[in-house]
Scaffold this motif. Structure first.
Motif, PDB file in Angstrom:
ATOM      1  N   ARG A  46       0.862  -1.189   0.000  1.00 35.62           N
ATOM      2  CA  ARG A  46       0.000   0.000   0.000  1.00 35.62           C
ATOM      3  C   ARG A  46       0.897   1.238   0.000  1.00 35.62           C
ATOM      4  N   ILE A  47       0.683   2.105  -0.968  1.00 40.70           N
ATOM      5  CA  ILE A  47       1.479   3.323  -1.109  1.00 40.70           C
ATOM      6  C   ILE A  47       0.559   4.510  -0.858  1.00 40.70           C
ATOM      7  N   ASP A 185     -17.135  -2.247   0.808  1.00 36.46           N
ATOM      8  CA  ASP A 185     -16.007  -2.654  -0.038  1.00 36.46           C
ATOM      9  C   ASP A 185     -14.736  -2.898   0.767  1.00 36.46           C
ATOM     10  N   ASN A 186     -14.703  -2.490   2.026  1.00 37.38           N
ATOM     11  CA  ASN A 186     -13.548  -2.763   2.879  1.00 37.38           C
ATOM     12  C   ASN A 186     -13.742  -4.006   3.739  1.00 37.38           C
ATOM     13  N   LEU A 187     -14.752  -4.785   3.408  1.00 39.70           N
ATOM     14  CA  LEU A 187     -14.977  -6.085   4.032  1.00 39.70           C
ATOM     15  C   LEU A 187     -14.693  -7.155   2.977  1.00 39.70           C
ATOM     16  N   LEU A 188     -13.828  -8.103   3.301  1.00 42.72           N
ATOM     17  CA  LEU A 188     -13.428  -9.147   2.361  1.00 42.72           C
ATOM     18  C   LEU A 188     -13.922 -10.500   2.846  1.00 42.72           C
ATOM     19  N   ASP A 199      -8.158  -2.078   5.133  1.00 41.98           N
ATOM     20  CA  ASP A 199      -8.022  -0.629   4.953  1.00 41.98           C
ATOM     21  C   ASP A 199      -8.292   0.118   6.249  1.00 41.98           C
ATOM     22  N   TRP A 200      -7.335   0.049   7.169  1.00 39.80           N
ATOM     23  CA  TRP A 200      -7.471   0.643   8.494  1.00 39.80           C
ATOM     24  C   TRP A 200      -6.829   2.031   8.579  1.00 39.80           C
ATOM     25  N   ASP A 201      -6.624   2.675   7.452  1.00 40.93           N
ATOM     26  CA  ASP A 201      -5.923   3.960   7.465  1.00 40.93           C
ATOM     27  C   ASP A 201      -6.643   5.029   8.286  1.00 40.93           C
ATOM     28  N   GLY A 202      -7.957   4.920   8.426  1.00 42.63           N
ATOM     29  CA  GLY A 202      -8.723   5.927   9.164  1.00 42.63           C
ATOM     30  C   GLY A 202      -8.963   5.564  10.614  1.00 42.63           C
ATOM     31  N   VAL A 203      -8.264   4.559  11.147  1.00 45.05           N
ATOM     32  CA  VAL A 203      -8.530   4.098  12.505  1.00 45.05           C
ATOM     33  C   VAL A 203      -8.327   5.236  13.504  1.00 45.05           C
ATOM     34  N   ALA A 204      -9.231   5.311  14.479  1.00 44.41           N
ATOM     35  CA  ALA A 204      -9.221   6.415  15.439  1.00 44.41           C
ATOM     36  C   ALA A 204     -10.086   6.016  16.621  1.00 44.41           C
ATOM     37  N   VAL A 205     -10.170   6.895  17.586  1.00 43.50           N
ATOM     38  CA  VAL A 205     -11.079   6.735  18.714  1.00 43.50           C
ATOM     39  C   VAL A 205     -12.132   7.830  18.610  1.00 43.50           C
TER      40      VAL A 205
END
Length: 301
Positions: A46-47, A185-188, A199-205
């Protein structure tokens, strides 16, 4: 091949050569906010291009490793490649294990997996608090060369209005671990039948409502049916449509969803076409104009 893909292939080649990784026959899976490649070794590369990727992605990797310890069904970093993330010419590169997908997950499964995620404790990672969903878009609008003066002025005013309304929302319950981009679409679906979140790029609390709104917004803009949304709400155990802040959150999600295309329109023909579609419908107040994730000819109605 467009400029975005060409640049991503060059970064892939140079990073892999530096690390001694075989990049021959790499397959481009996606290029939008990230360029995503699959290598012959069944590693996903992932870039990222986001301005905060260098500080954010070490936290994303830390959360992914913590989720693995919890047994949560999520994609796993390829930790055999040491010293992740790798930075190259301003691009930040991470490596993940490939998940062979088979079949289309359902919104029921998405609701179930999000319910499980939101029941987890907040991990011992210095995650950001999700306090302002339009903060990044604000900077994108101010720095964009693709917007007209009228578009920029409209977006600035709309972002200011919605940011005030966001601050007044009464969220339901304590902050939880957010996926951040909890779209179907982020569920496989794996070949053995179980599903994993990627696709966990937006992970937050932050407030669980942010993870939930994506599915409801999918009915408004991206072709999900009312039955899809009903199934999601049943599986999660509550229905966002009954929450008083629902309409405000949907309007925020609408505006949020133009950001990627403002950032990419200069180099990506699809974003160049999709951006005016989204902006025109927003400025006209049209709430159900169909939007697209890829070229319309490849998307089912």
């Amino acid at each position: 091949m467009g400029p975005l893909a060409e640049g991503a292939f060059r970064v892939l080649r140079e990073v892999c050569e530096d690390l001694g990784i075989d990049h021959r026959d790499a397959e481009l899976l996606r290029v939008r906010s990230n360029a995503v490649f699959k290598l012959r070794s069944r590693i996903v590369v992932r870039i990222a291009t986001a301005p905060n990727a260098r500080t954010r992605l070490p936290l994303v990797l830390a959360v992914a490793r913590w989720l693995a310890q919890q047994g949560f069904p999520a994609v796993r970093p390829a930790d055999e490649i040491s010293d992740q993330p790798v930075t190259h010419e301003g691009r930040v590169v991470t490596f993940w294990h490939y998940v062979p997908a088979s079949g289309q997950p359902t919104t029921t499964e998405l609701g179930e997996i999000l319910r499980s995620l939101h029941l987890l404790p907040v991990p011992p990672v210095a995650l950001k608090r999700f306090a302002d969903p339009l903060a990044e878009l604000r900077g994108t609008v101010d720095g964009s060369a693709v917007l007209t003066p009228c578009q920029r002025a409209w977006l600035r005013d709309r972002i200011a209005e919605l940011s005030e309304r966001w601050a007044e929302l009464d969220m339901d319950g304590s902050p939880v671990l957010l996926h951040g981009d909890a779209w179907i679409d982020n569920l496989l679906r794996c070949t053995d039948g179980h599903v994993v979140l990627c696709d966990w790029d937006g992970v937050a609390v932050g407030p669980r409502e942010w993870d939930l709104v994506h599915t409801y917004h999918g009915q408004r803009r991206f072709g999900l049916s009312a039955a899809d949304v009903d199934a999601f709400a049943d599986a999660y155990g509550s229905d966002l449509r009954s929450w008083p802040g629902y309409s405000t959150l949907m309007e925020i999600r609408d505006v949020y969803a133009v950001g990627i295309h403002i950032r990419n329109a200069g180099a990506d023909p699809f974003s160049r076409n999709e951006l005016p579609r989204r902006l025109d419908s927003l400025t006209r107040g049209e709430q159900h104009t169909r939007w697209y994730m890829s070229e319309p000819a490849t998307v089912s109605p």
